[in-house]
Motif scaffolding. Structure first.
Motif, PDB file in Angstrom:
ATOM      1  N   PHE A  90       0.770  -1.131  -0.086  1.00 32.45           N
ATOM      2  CA  PHE A  90      -0.082   0.080   0.015  1.00 32.45           C
ATOM      3  C   PHE A  90       0.897   1.148   0.114  1.00 32.45           C
ATOM      4  O   PHE A  90       0.801   2.270  -0.651  1.00 32.45           O
ATOM      5  CB  PHE A  90      -0.902  -0.015   1.287  1.00 32.45           C
ATOM      6  N   GLY A  91       2.058   1.310   0.700  1.00 32.60           N
ATOM      7  CA  GLY A  91       2.917   2.268   0.711  1.00 32.60           C
ATOM      8  C   GLY A  91       3.437   2.645  -0.617  1.00 32.60           C
ATOM      9  O   GLY A  91       3.663   3.813  -1.108  1.00 32.60           O
ATOM     10  N   ARG A  92       3.536   1.575  -1.560  1.00 34.75           N
ATOM     11  CA  ARG A  92       4.119   1.629  -2.808  1.00 34.75           C
ATOM     12  C   ARG A  92       3.021   1.966  -3.752  1.00 34.75           C
ATOM     13  O   ARG A  92       3.202   2.382  -5.023  1.00 34.75           O
ATOM     14  CB  ARG A  92       4.792   0.195  -3.055  1.00 34.75           C
ATOM     15  N   GLY A  93       1.769   2.256  -3.214  1.00 34.12           N
ATOM     16  CA  GLY A  93       0.741   2.573  -3.957  1.00 34.12           C
ATOM     17  C   GLY A  93       0.077   1.492  -5.009  1.00 34.12           C
ATOM     18  O   GLY A  93      -0.812   1.838  -5.669  1.00 34.12           O
ATOM     19  N   ARG A  94       0.167   0.439  -4.381  1.00 31.53           N
ATOM     20  CA  ARG A  94      -0.260  -0.737  -5.076  1.00 31.53           C
ATOM     21  C   ARG A  94      -1.003  -1.708  -4.250  1.00 31.53           C
ATOM     22  O   ARG A  94      -0.627  -2.310  -3.162  1.00 31.53           O
ATOM     23  CB  ARG A  94       0.567  -1.528  -6.109  1.00 31.53           C
TER      24      ARG A  94
END
Length: 412
Positions: A90-94
Motif C-alpha cells: 500500500f505504501g508503494r501505491g499498489r
C-alpha cells in the motif's frame, strides 16, 4: 482475457466532500462501502478483459488511499503532531484485490495522542467499509528504536507514504533513513539475504514447487521486492532502470525481471479473484481454473494448466536467479573480494567464488560452461560463481544454438 489493444483502467470515482471532524453517518458509510465494491468489480472486469495487473493494483491503491484519508479527516480533521502513512504494498501505491491495508500512525510524542480519541474509530470504520487495515501506532522515538532492532519495521519505513494528518511530518520516515547507524547497506544486505535463506528453508528451496507461493516463495514477488529494497538502501529509486544504470543489472536482466514481475502480478491478481481472499499459494485446486481464466487452452502439445505453470516457473526462475546475481554483485561492491588466484589458464578464484580469467571464455569455448560446473563442485572452499561469471554464463547460454553442447567433444 487476452486483448490486442490496451485496456482502459476504470477512472477513479469522485468522493463526497469531507467536512473535518464531522464523522461518518450510517448512510455515508454504506455509500462508501458500495463505492469501493463497485470499483473493485469494475477492476475485476477490466482484468478479465486484459488490463495489466500492476496498473489495476495502482488504481485500487489510489482509491483506497483517498478513502482512508477521507475517513481520517472526517474523524480527526488535520491534527498537529500526528500523521497517517501507508506502508508495505500500500505504501508503494499498489493493492491486490484482497491485500491488507498497512497503515502507520506516527506521533511526535505521547501527548500528541491525547487530542485524537477518534483514532480507534478510524480503524473501526475502515473495517466496516470492507477494508482490512493492519495498523501500527507509535511515537517517533518508538518508531526509531523499533526500526533499529527490527529489519521488517525498518524496511517498511523505507516505503512509507504520507496519507493524512500533519503534513509537516510527511518527510519524517525518510528523514529517519539518514541515520547511518540504522542498518547500513552492508548489514542490511547481509540480514536480508539471511532472511531470504530462512524463508527458502521454511517454504522449500526451489521455485519449482508443485504448489508455489506467489508472494513469499522462491522466485516470488517478495524476492523481487528484495532487489528494490537493496536499491532503496543504496539511495536509488524503486526502478529497474536505476538498478541497471548502477550496474547491478544488465539490460537483458532488467527486461527479464520486468516481464517476470508482470506475469507474477497477473497470476497473483487472478488468484485473489479466484479464491475471493488473500490466497498466495497456487494450490492444485486453483491451477486449472486460473489457466482457463487467463486464456490458456489445451492443444496437442500440452494441457492449458501445464502451459500456465510452465510460464510461472520460467518467471520465478528468472527472479530467483537474477535477484541472487544482483545481490552478489552488490555484496562484492560493498565488501570487495580479495585479489584473484589463478587456478589454471582459464579459471581463477576470489575468496570463495569462481570466475573465468577471460571475460569471453564461454563464448569462445562453450564447453567451459560444463567445465565450470564441474570445477565448482570439485574445488574446496568455493561456494559459487562470481556475479560477473554468472552473467557471462547466462549470456553465453542464450547465444548458443540448440544442442550445441551435445555436439561439443570437449563438453562431453
Amino acid at each position: 482475457m487476452n486483448s490486442a489493444f490496451p485496456i482502459a483502467i476504470p477512472p477513479l470515482p469522485r468522493l463526497p466532500e469531507a467536512v473535518p471532524r464531522s464523522g461518518l453517518s450510517d448512510e455515508a458509510r454504506l455509500a462508501l462501502r458500495q463505492l469501493l465494491g463497485d470499483y473493485a468489480r469494475a477492476l475485476a472486469l477490466a482484468f478479465d478483459a486484459g488490463a495489466e495487473a500492476r496498473a489495476l493494483g495502482a488504481a485500487h491503491g489510489a482509491l483506497v488511499s483517498r478513502v482512508v484519508a477521507q475517513v481520517w479527516r472526517l474523524h480527526l480533521g488535520e491534527p498537529a503532531r500526528l500523521a497517517l502513512f501507508a506502508q508495505g504494498g500500500f505504501g508503494r501505491g499498489r493493492l491486490f484485490p484482497h491485500s491488507d491495508v498497512d497503515l502507520l500512525v506516527l506521533a511526535r510524542d505521547e501527548s500528541s495522542f491525547l487530542a485524537s480519541r477518534g483514532l480507534e474509530r478510524v480503524f473501526t470504520v475502515l473495517w466496516d467499509l470492507g477494508l482490512k487495515p493492519a495498523q501500527a501506532v507509535r511515537t517517533l522515538a518508538a518508531q526509531h528504536a523499533l526500526a533499529a532492532q527490527d529489519l521488517s519495521v525498518f524496511t517498511a519505513q523505507m516505503e512509507a507514504r504520507w496519507l493524512a494528518g500533519d503534513r509537516a511530518m510527511a518527510g519524517l520516515p525518510a528523514a529517519l533513513m539518514t541515520d547511518t547507524t540504522l542498518w547500513p547497506p552492508p548489514r542490511f544486505l547481509a540480514a536480508r539475504m539471511q532472511e531470504q535463506a530462512q524463508r527458502r528453508a521454511q517454504r522449500g528451496d526451489s521455485s519449482y514447487r508443485l504448489e508455489p507461493d506467489l508472494k513469499d516463495g522462491p522466485g516470488g514477488l517478495r524476492q523481487l521486492d528484495l532487489l528494490y529494497w537493496l536499491g532503496l538502501r543504496m539511495g536509488l529509486p524503486r526502478d529497474l532502470s536505476a538498478l541497471t544504470r548502477e550496474g547491478l543489472l544488465d539490460a537483458a536482466a532488467a527486461a527479464a525481471l520486468e516481464s517476470a514481475e508482470a506475469l507474477l502480478a497477473r497470476d497473483r491478481y487472478a488468484l485473489h479473484l479466484q479464491a475471493a481472499r488473500a490466497e498466495e499459494r497456487l494450490l492444485f485446486d486453483h491451477q486449472r481454473a486460473l489457466a482457463q481464466q487467463l486464456g490458456y487452452r489445451d492443444d496437442a502439445g500440452a494441457l492449458a494448466v501445464e502451459r500456465f505453470m510452465q510460464d510461472y516457473y520460467r518467471a520465478a526462475a528468472s527472479v530467483e536467479t537474477l535477484v541472487d546475481e544482483a545481490a552478489a554483485r552488490l555484496a562484492a561492491r560493498l565488501d570487495p573480494p580479495p585479489p584473484p588466484i589463478a587456478l589454471d589458464a582459464d579459471w581463477q578464484r576470489r575468496g570463495a567464488v569462481l570466475e573465468p580469467r577471460a571475460t569471453d571464455l564461454f563464448h569462445q569455448h562453450p564447453a567451459a560452461l560444463v567445465e565450470g560446473a564441474l570445477r565448482l563442485d570439485a574445488e574446496a572452499g568455493i561456494r559459487a560463481f562470481s556475479a560477473d561469471a554468472a552473467r557471462a554464463m547466462r549470456s553465453a547460454l542464450h547465444a548458443l544454438p540448440p544442442a550445441a553442447l551435445a555436439h561439443d567433444a570437449d563438453a562431453l
